[in-house]
Design a protein around this motif. Structure first.
Motif, PDB file in Angstrom:
ATOM      1  N   ARG A  43       0.906  -1.103   0.027  1.00 15.28           N
ATOM      2  CA  ARG A  43      -0.166  -0.091  -0.056  1.00 15.28           C
ATOM      3  C   ARG A  43       0.872   1.424   0.017  1.00 15.28           C
ATOM      4  O   ARG A  43       0.566   2.234  -0.657  1.00 15.28           O
ATOM      5  CB  ARG A  43      -0.966  -0.023   1.392  1.00 15.28           C
ATOM      6  N   LEU A  50       3.211   8.149  -5.620  1.00 11.13           N
ATOM      7  CA  LEU A  50       2.028   9.227  -5.878  1.00 11.13           C
ATOM      8  C   LEU A  50       2.904  10.581  -5.363  1.00 11.13           C
ATOM      9  O   LEU A  50       2.708  11.654  -6.031  1.00 11.13           O
ATOM     10  CB  LEU A  50       0.874   8.973  -5.501  1.00 11.13           C
ATOM     11  N   ARG A 213      -8.908   9.232   2.953  1.00  9.66           N
ATOM     12  CA  ARG A 213      -8.296   7.769   3.071  1.00  9.66           C
ATOM     13  C   ARG A 213      -7.273   7.944   4.387  1.00  9.66           C
ATOM     14  O   ARG A 213      -6.113   8.183   4.027  1.00  9.66           O
ATOM     15  CB  ARG A 213      -7.593   7.624   1.762  1.00  9.66           C
ATOM     16  N   LEU A 216      -4.203   6.249   4.728  1.00 10.55           N
ATOM     17  CA  LEU A 216      -2.892   6.442   3.725  1.00 10.55           C
ATOM     18  C   LEU A 216      -2.138   7.565   4.306  1.00 10.55           C
ATOM     19  O   LEU A 216      -1.060   8.114   3.741  1.00 10.55           O
ATOM     20  CB  LEU A 216      -3.496   6.793   2.268  1.00 10.55           C
ATOM     21  N   VAL A 231     -10.430   2.371  10.369  1.00 15.56           N
ATOM     22  CA  VAL A 231     -10.041   1.360   9.109  1.00 15.56           C
ATOM     23  C   VAL A 231      -9.846   0.034   9.720  1.00 15.56           C
ATOM     24  O   VAL A 231      -8.583  -0.261   9.797  1.00 15.56           O
ATOM     25  CB  VAL A 231      -8.834   1.836   8.259  1.00 15.56           C
ATOM     26  N   PRO A 232     -10.803  -0.586  10.241  1.00 17.95           N
ATOM     27  CA  PRO A 232     -10.424  -2.175  10.788  1.00 17.95           C
ATOM     28  C   PRO A 232      -9.938  -2.962   9.639  1.00 17.95           C
ATOM     29  O   PRO A 232     -10.322  -2.688   8.613  1.00 17.95           O
ATOM     30  CB  PRO A 232     -11.722  -2.356  11.312  1.00 17.95           C
ATOM     31  N   ALA A 233      -9.288  -3.853  10.102  1.00 20.07           N
ATOM     32  CA  ALA A 233      -8.540  -4.838   9.119  1.00 20.07           C
ATOM     33  C   ALA A 233      -9.533  -5.882   8.557  1.00 20.07           C
ATOM     34  O   ALA A 233      -9.858  -7.085   9.301  1.00 20.07           O
ATOM     35  CB  ALA A 233      -7.453  -5.570   9.784  1.00 20.07           C
ATOM     36  N   GLY A 236      -9.740  -7.649   3.693  1.00 20.48           N
ATOM     37  CA  GLY A 236      -8.153  -7.367   2.948  1.00 20.48           C
ATOM     38  C   GLY A 236      -7.165  -8.097   3.765  1.00 20.48           C
ATOM     39  O   GLY A 236      -6.080  -8.056   3.469  1.00 20.48           O
ATOM     40  N   ALA A 237      -7.465  -8.335   4.991  1.00 23.61           N
ATOM     41  CA  ALA A 237      -6.145  -8.795   5.963  1.00 23.61           C
ATOM     42  C   ALA A 237      -5.604 -10.241   5.322  1.00 23.61           C
ATOM     43  O   ALA A 237      -6.124 -10.975   4.853  1.00 23.61           O
ATOM     44  CB  ALA A 237      -6.771  -9.450   7.144  1.00 23.61           C
ATOM     45  N   ARG A 238      -4.053 -10.235   5.493  1.00 30.23           N
ATOM     46  CA  ARG A 238      -3.332 -11.027   5.144  1.00 30.23           C
ATOM     47  C   ARG A 238      -3.072 -12.120   6.096  1.00 30.23           C
ATOM     48  O   ARG A 238      -2.561 -11.812   6.996  1.00 30.23           O
ATOM     49  CB  ARG A 238      -2.459 -10.740   4.272  1.00 30.23           C
TER      50      ARG A 238
ATOM     51  N   MET B   1     -10.232  -3.186  -0.893  1.00 31.70           N
ATOM     52  CA  MET B   1      -9.229  -2.630  -0.009  1.00 31.70           C
ATOM     53  C   MET B   1      -8.135  -2.189  -1.345  1.00 31.70           C
ATOM     54  O   MET B   1      -7.988  -1.176  -1.489  1.00 31.70           O
ATOM     55  CB  MET B   1      -8.766  -3.341   1.137  1.00 31.70           C
ATOM     56  N   ARG B   2      -7.795  -3.396  -1.980  1.00 28.99           N
ATOM     57  CA  ARG B   2      -6.466  -2.968  -2.603  1.00 28.99           C
ATOM     58  C   ARG B   2      -7.113  -2.271  -3.891  1.00 28.99           C
ATOM     59  O   ARG B   2      -6.192  -1.382  -4.098  1.00 28.99           O
ATOM     60  CB  ARG B   2      -6.153  -4.622  -3.079  1.00 28.99           C
ATOM     61  N   THR B   5      -7.356   1.366  -2.948  1.00 26.11           N
ATOM     62  CA  THR B   5      -6.142   2.213  -2.910  1.00 26.11           C
ATOM     63  C   THR B   5      -5.474   2.481  -4.403  1.00 26.11           C
ATOM     64  O   THR B   5      -5.209   3.420  -4.590  1.00 26.11           O
ATOM     65  CB  THR B   5      -4.975   1.136  -2.166  1.00 26.11           C
ATOM     66  N   TRP B   6      -5.619   1.485  -5.306  1.00 23.67           N
ATOM     67  CA  TRP B   6      -5.194   1.940  -6.696  1.00 23.67           C
ATOM     68  C   TRP B   6      -6.151   2.887  -7.418  1.00 23.67           C
ATOM     69  O   TRP B   6      -5.917   3.767  -7.997  1.00 23.67           O
ATOM     70  CB  TRP B   6      -5.193   0.483  -7.789  1.00 23.67           C
ATOM     71  N   PHE B   8      -7.563   5.334  -5.663  1.00 20.55           N
ATOM     72  CA  PHE B   8      -7.029   6.739  -5.077  1.00 20.55           C
ATOM     73  C   PHE B   8      -5.735   6.896  -5.592  1.00 20.55           C
ATOM     74  O   PHE B   8      -5.538   8.353  -6.025  1.00 20.55           O
ATOM     75  CB  PHE B   8      -6.765   6.523  -3.496  1.00 20.55           C
ATOM     76  N   ILE B   9      -4.822   6.229  -5.901  1.00 21.06           N
ATOM     77  CA  ILE B   9      -3.640   6.395  -6.659  1.00 21.06           C
ATOM     78  C   ILE B   9      -3.667   7.227  -8.081  1.00 21.06           C
ATOM     79  O   ILE B   9      -3.132   8.110  -8.431  1.00 21.06           O
ATOM     80  CB  ILE B   9      -2.693   5.318  -6.681  1.00 21.06           C
ATOM     81  N   GLY B 128      -4.738  -0.655   9.309  1.00 18.72           N
ATOM     82  CA  GLY B 128      -5.639  -1.575   8.701  1.00 18.72           C
ATOM     83  C   GLY B 128      -4.764  -2.282   7.565  1.00 18.72           C
ATOM     84  O   GLY B 128      -4.193  -1.582   6.726  1.00 18.72           O
ATOM     85  N   VAL B 129      -4.874  -3.360   7.472  1.00 13.69           N
ATOM     86  CA  VAL B 129      -3.952  -4.435   6.581  1.00 13.69           C
ATOM     87  C   VAL B 129      -4.376  -4.203   5.149  1.00 13.69           C
ATOM     88  O   VAL B 129      -5.680  -4.680   5.028  1.00 13.69           O
ATOM     89  CB  VAL B 129      -3.615  -5.547   7.076  1.00 13.69           C
ATOM     90  N   GLY B 130      -3.770  -3.737   4.426  1.00 11.85           N
ATOM     91  CA  GLY B 130      -4.403  -3.472   2.882  1.00 11.85           C
ATOM     92  C   GLY B 130      -4.190  -4.861   2.097  1.00 11.85           C
ATOM     93  O   GLY B 130      -3.476  -5.041   0.974  1.00 11.85           O
TER      94      GLY B 130
END
Lengths: 238, 130
Positions: A43, A50, A213, A216, A231-233, A236-238, B1-2, B5-6, B8-9, B128-130
């Motif tokens: 991320r 950017l 965001r 970010l 922004v809780p995980a 998308g959590a890995r 989420m992913r 982000t893109w 936003f970018i 928060g994990v993306g």
């Protein structure tokens, strides 16, 4: 518009001093890569790209300051530190300066170390120290973030400009003698005014990102679970 | 989420392209704080060229490379706004490619243990994990 340089041109600081600062800049950037890597994930990496591109764009937009005939432009150290942290932020500014020197003839290639030291290292470091301090004492509100951004950006511009004064004292092309104080005064006053512009741009940009965001904004993430709770995980959590 | 982000970018990149490509031609043409301080003691004509006196700016030497995009123009294009805008667009894309690509290459991969000291784990665990 024959001459649109924003950064130190060749001939302004002598070779040996420029070389010393090239070594300093290179060592600092190596440290930034090593430390910044720990924060760079899927991320932050595109976000940092950017931030660099945005700084390049905004640096092109010279704004008038209150002194007639003088303009200012964003330096970007505080913005980068707020959005992507000090290590990656310094690298963002350094990439911008390198592209400007190599492709746009802005800032001598031999002077790159001097420019990186002032804008990427001093500017970002001064901003980050203030960001850490101010976020600790100010309320966790948009206004608190705006004040943090404004003040850290303003001070970072003056700090970066004084870095140039030091370099000029060490190896300036024209020996100014006692006039170095005059140069320092002129530079400090104009960059105080430029810093107001830098502060406004930085605060506006960071608030916009924080509103859309907040996850970010590096400076908000580092504030711990309270600030990052929106922004809780999930998912998308890995 | 992913994907967000893109998104936003992409929007941020669009804003940057507009700033560098369009807004840049409305920028002040006056010398910046550094340049003007270095011209103190000199007389400057309307075109911004130092004409006399004694100041550090007189020592400014040629750039090593120059190149077709030197001074945020495009050699061969005389329309100032067009040249500035085009070089700005190239600059934004180039900067994004170099910085973004470079950071992407050195990034910490998912699941990769950090080899450095403990503070590395902190920012990712609180966010928060993306």
């Amino acid at each position: 518009m024959e001459h649109l340089a924003m950064h130190i041109s060749n001939g302004i600081i002598n070779g040996p001093v420029a070389a010393i600062f090239a070594v300093i800049a290179l060592a600092a950037m190596a440290l930034c890569v090593q430390r910044g890597r720990q924060h760079l994930d899927d991320r932050l990496a595109p976000m940092a790209g950017l931030v660099a591109a945005f700084i390049f764009a905004v640096q092109m937009i010279n704004f008038p300051i209150f002194t007639a005939g003088v303009s200012g432009h964003l330096l970007g150290g505080a913005l980068a530190a707020l959005l992507v942290g000090p290590w990656v932020g310094a690298l963002c500014v350094a990439v911008v300066l390198t592209v400007q020197a190599l492709v746009f003839g802005d800032g001598g290639v031999a002077m790159l170390g001097l420019n990186i030291t002032n804008l990427a290292i001093i500017g970002t470091a001064a901003a980050y120290l203030l960001i850490v301090g101010l976020l600790r004492v100010l309320p966790r509100t948009p206004a608190g973030l705006a004040v943090t951004a404004f003040v850290s950006a303003l001070v970072s511009v003056v700090a970066a400009a004084l870095g140039f004064v030091l370099q000029y004292q060490l190896g300036g092309a024209v020996y100014l003698g006692d006039n170095i104080a005059g140069l320092a005064g002129t530079i400090a006053v104009t960059h105080l005014l430029i810093g107001v512009g830098e502060g406004l741009i930085t605060a506006m940009t960071v608030l916009t990102v924080a509103k859309t965001r907040p996850d970010l904004v590096y400076a908000l993430r580092a504030r711990g679970p309270v600030a990052s709770s929106p922004v809780p995980a999930v998912g998308g959590a890995r | 989420m992913r994907k967000r982000t893109w998104g936003f970018i992409a929007s941020g990149l669009l804003v940057s392209l507009l700033l560098a490509g369009v807004v840049s031609s409305f920028a002040s043409a006056d010398p910046d704080g550094l340049e003007s301080a270095l011209r103190e003691g000199c007389t400057v004509d309307a075109a911004g060229t130092v004409t006399g006196g004694d100041c550090p700016a007189q020592r400014e030497a040629e750039h090593e490379i120059g190149g077709p995009l030197a001074d945020y123009g495009v050699s061969g294009i005389t329309d100032d706004a067009l040249a500035t805008g085009l070089s700005g667009v190239v600059g934004v894309l180039l900067t994004f490619a170099l910085a973004g690509g470079g950071f992407w290459l050195v990034r910490r991969r998912a699941g990769q243990q950090t080899t450095q000291d403990g503070d590395a784990a902190q920012p990712t665990s609180t966010a928060g994990v993306g």
